[in-house]
Design an enzyme around this catalytic site. Structure first.
Site, mmCIF file in Angstrom:
data_model
loop_
_atom_site.group_PDB
_atom_site.id
_atom_site.type_symbol
_atom_site.label_atom_id
_atom_site.label_comp_id
_atom_site.label_asym_id
_atom_site.label_seq_id
_atom_site.Cartn_x
_atom_site.Cartn_y
_atom_site.Cartn_z
ATOM 1 N N PHE A 1 -6.278 -7.704 -10.103
ATOM 2 C CA PHE A 1 -5.852 -7.428 -8.642
ATOM 3 C C PHE A 1 -7.112 -7.765 -7.771
ATOM 4 O O PHE A 1 -8.383 -7.762 -8.284
ATOM 5 C CB PHE A 1 -6.006 -5.617 -8.687
ATOM 6 C CG PHE A 1 -5.642 -4.852 -7.494
ATOM 7 C CD1 PHE A 1 -4.594 -5.103 -7.111
ATOM 8 C CD2 PHE A 1 -6.572 -4.418 -6.600
ATOM 9 C CE1 PHE A 1 -3.864 -4.461 -5.733
ATOM 10 C CE2 PHE A 1 -6.084 -3.758 -5.475
ATOM 11 C CZ PHE A 1 -4.888 -3.893 -5.041
ATOM 12 N N ASP B 1 -9.854 -1.898 -15.785
ATOM 13 C CA ASP B 1 -9.255 -1.014 -14.565
ATOM 14 C C ASP B 1 -7.898 -0.454 -14.966
ATOM 15 O O ASP B 1 -6.605 -1.037 -15.433
ATOM 16 C CB ASP B 1 -8.910 -1.875 -13.469
ATOM 17 C CG ASP B 1 -8.722 -1.105 -12.016
ATOM 18 O OD1 ASP B 1 -8.123 0.104 -12.127
ATOM 19 O OD2 ASP B 1 -9.193 -1.540 -10.956
ATOM 20 N N TYR C 1 -4.463 8.130 -6.766
ATOM 21 C CA TYR C 1 -3.384 8.079 -5.815
ATOM 22 C C TYR C 1 -2.224 7.482 -6.244
ATOM 23 O O TYR C 1 -1.077 7.522 -5.492
ATOM 24 C CB TYR C 1 -4.057 7.765 -4.476
ATOM 25 C CG TYR C 1 -4.565 6.442 -4.337
ATOM 26 C CD1 TYR C 1 -3.858 5.538 -4.445
ATOM 27 C CD2 TYR C 1 -5.776 6.187 -4.146
ATOM 28 C CE1 TYR C 1 -4.432 3.894 -4.487
ATOM 29 C CE2 TYR C 1 -6.674 4.930 -4.056
ATOM 30 C CZ TYR C 1 -5.583 3.958 -4.109
ATOM 31 O OH TYR C 1 -6.504 2.570 -4.013
ATOM 32 N N LYS C 2 -2.101 6.789 -7.423
ATOM 33 C CA LYS C 2 -0.741 6.194 -7.888
ATOM 34 C C LYS C 2 -0.257 7.404 -8.661
ATOM 35 O O LYS C 2 0.131 8.329 -8.135
ATOM 36 C CB LYS C 2 -1.347 4.962 -8.488
ATOM 37 C CG LYS C 2 -1.760 4.087 -7.409
ATOM 38 C CD LYS C 2 -2.430 2.767 -7.948
ATOM 39 C CE LYS C 2 -2.868 1.784 -7.096
ATOM 40 N NZ LYS C 2 -3.686 0.787 -7.357
ATOM 41 N N ARG D 1 8.717 -4.916 -5.956
ATOM 42 C CA ARG D 1 7.962 -4.389 -7.186
ATOM 43 C C ARG D 1 8.651 -2.604 -6.906
ATOM 44 O O ARG D 1 8.568 -2.094 -5.782
ATOM 45 C CB ARG D 1 6.599 -4.065 -6.748
ATOM 46 C CG ARG D 1 5.831 -3.887 -8.261
ATOM 47 C CD ARG D 1 4.340 -3.960 -7.822
ATOM 48 N NE ARG D 1 3.878 -3.093 -6.787
ATOM 49 C CZ ARG D 1 2.653 -2.668 -6.382
ATOM 50 N NH1 ARG D 1 1.647 -2.988 -7.421
ATOM 51 N NH2 ARG D 1 2.285 -1.837 -5.475
HETATM 52 C C1 LIG Z 1 -4.726 0.465 -6.667
HETATM 53 C C2 LIG Z 1 -5.887 -0.548 -7.408
HETATM 54 C C3 LIG Z 1 -7.062 -0.608 -6.834
HETATM 55 C C4 LIG Z 1 -7.684 0.117 -5.378
HETATM 56 O O1 LIG Z 1 -8.928 0.358 -5.348
HETATM 57 P P1 LIG Z 1 -9.527 1.075 -4.159
HETATM 58 O O2 LIG Z 1 -10.847 1.193 -4.078
HETATM 59 O O3 LIG Z 1 -8.936 2.473 -4.276
HETATM 60 O O4 LIG Z 1 -8.950 0.336 -2.852
HETATM 61 C C5 LIG Z 1 -8.165 -1.212 -7.620
HETATM 62 N N1 LIG Z 1 -7.805 -1.990 -8.567
HETATM 63 C C6 LIG Z 1 -6.733 -1.887 -9.194
HETATM 64 C C7 LIG Z 1 -6.086 -2.750 -10.417
HETATM 65 C C8 LIG Z 1 -5.500 -1.366 -8.443
HETATM 66 O O5 LIG Z 1 -4.415 -1.293 -8.862
#
Ligand SMILES: *Cc1c(COP(=O)(O)O)cnc(C)c1O
Length: 426
Positions: free
Chosen positions: A137, A215, A238-239, A386
């Site tokens: 990401f 992550d 939040y996912k 997606r």
């Molecule tokens: C959703 C997501 C994030 C989001 O990070 P925030 O700090 O909450 O904005 C980070 N890394 C991955 C792999 C994600 O899927």
């Protein structure tokens, strides 16, 4: 939302009885009604971006706001709030196969990643590389670069791991060497949904003398795992954990790793209420706290985590595989002839809980789906649509209906009414 054409229902479409039978046999089907479903026409397939609102959260927040904040005011710190990051961490820990007191809820994923990456680099002084890959990401790569810059003399090596819709793990392994301080990857790739072999890659990092930081944003709450041999991890709540918009992240540190928190603050102090000018680190994972936590957002997590724990991660994973496989099979049959391609691993053991489809007019398809077909996916550049399939509230019938609505939309010729790309102006 404008539904300009009648796209449903599709009971006549082939295979609908199969979807209904799958729903009837689904041991998790009752969880759908534990979430707010404000518009039953909408098929929500974006649970990997923002999970739905659990009904229990509404009542719980009413009481947190009126009673804990409104009535008890500052007294709530000692009663409940101060320990909330650790208490919620202990609810998340079993979902990750982590030992008690190894997880806290804190900050955002990006900030937690920074803390752990910088801490890890300090554990491997003199080593000059962080290894990550092109499927990671983007924010993770920015954060790793920032941690590298803070240390100085450290480079981020972004391995080109793309091999079709899989990650080439061998290429990642061969990039690890005696100069590598840290390997950092996403457990499930945000675009294709590729599920990495976390144990194998962590072992490879250890063989090179490096630490590994994972992550878990796209795997927490849908994939069973065992963190006992894993050094460090972070992830979103939040996912698939349904904690609500901007709910705080979680952070895991292997209990035997005596790594310091590089971002010291009074919440990570051993005796925070002595207000001593000398810093003395708290014991355990609590030392990774920094400052005052967003209590209302933390509180909203409690009922959501309870739902995941109650349903059980094993049952959730079994249904997730059922849902993603069902979508892939239907997409092959119905959408393949209309120019769609599967852009996710076909092997379920290497796939997370989302499926991406590629289409030359992906942006137009996405816009048309949202505004005319009441199907909510999301779009990832350049040509990915997606579908996040959250097992607690997504049904097999949802998938069947969504696929046929998309098919009808493409056949209707209405895609050309939408701008061809995010940036184009019509
Ligand atoms: C959703 C997501 C994030 C989001 O990070 P925030 O700090 O909450 O904005 C980070 N890394 C991955 C792999 C994600 O899927």
């Amino acid at each position: 939302m404008h539904r300009q054409i009648d796209l449903g229902p599709f009971p006549a479409a082939s295979g609908y009885d199969v979807a209904r039978d799958r729903d009837a046999a689904d041991p998790l089907s009752q969880y759908r009604d534990r979430f707010l479903n404000a518009d039953p026409d909408i098929i929500y397939l974006d649970g990997n971006s923002l999970g739905r609102l659990p009904l229990a959260t509404i009542e719980h927040m009413r009481s947190v706001v009126s009673d804990e904040w409104g009535r008890d005011l500052v007294g709530s710190w000692q009663k409940r709030w101060w320990s909330l990051p650790r208490d919620l961490g202990n609810v998340i820990a079993p979902l990750l196969g982590a030992s008690p007191d190894s997880v806290i809820v804190a900050d955002s994923t990006s900030v937690c990643l920074y803390k752990l990456a910088l801490g890890a680099l300090r554990e491997r002084p003199g080593r000059s590389r962080i290894v990550t890959d092109t499927l990671n990401f983007p924010t993770d790569v920015y954060v790793l670069s920032a941690a590298a810059a803070a240390i100085g003399g450290v480079d981020v090596v972004v391995v080109d791991s793309q091999r079709g819709d899989d990650a080439d793990e061998d290429t990642i392994v061969s990039a690890l060497d005696q100069e590598t301080a840290l390997l950092s990857l996403s457990h499930v790739a945000f675009k294709s949904g590729y599920l990495y072999n976390m144990e194998r890659l962590t072992d490879a990092a250890h063989s090179a003398g490096a630490l590994a930081l994972w992550d878990l944003s796209h795997s927490a709450g849908v994939i069973p795992m065992d963190l006992s041999e894993i050094d460090l991890a972070v992830g979103c709540t939040y996912k698939y954990l349904n904690g609500g918009p901007g709910s705080p992240a979680f952070l895991y540190v292997r209990p035997t790793l005596e790594m310091a928190n590089p971002l010291r603050g009074w919440w990570g102090h051993a005796k925070p209420f002595e207000f001593d000018l000398e810093y003395e680190s708290a014991a355990g994972v609590a030392r990774f706290q920094t400052g005052t936590m967003p209590i209302l957002s933390l509180a909203a997590l409690a009922p959501a985590l309870d739902l995941v724990a109650e349903a059980g991660i094993g049952a959730i994973r079994a249904k997730s595989i059922g849902l993603t496989s069902f979508l892939i099979d239907l997409a092959d049959d119905v959408l393949g002839p209309l120019g769609f391609e599967i852009a996710s691993p076909r092997n379920p053991s290497r796939r997370g809980s989302h499926v991406s489809l590629r289409h030359p007019q992906a942006w137009q398809v996405t816009q048309a789906m949202i505004s005319e077909a009441a199907v909510i996916p999301d779009f990832r550049e350049p040509d990915n649509i997606r579908f996040g399939l959250a097992p607690l509230y997504t049904s097999f019938s949802d998938i069947h209906t969504a696929v046929h609505r998309i098919g009808n939309l493409v056949i209707s010729g209405r895609l050309d009414l939408y701008p061809p790309s995010r940036t184009s102006v019509t």
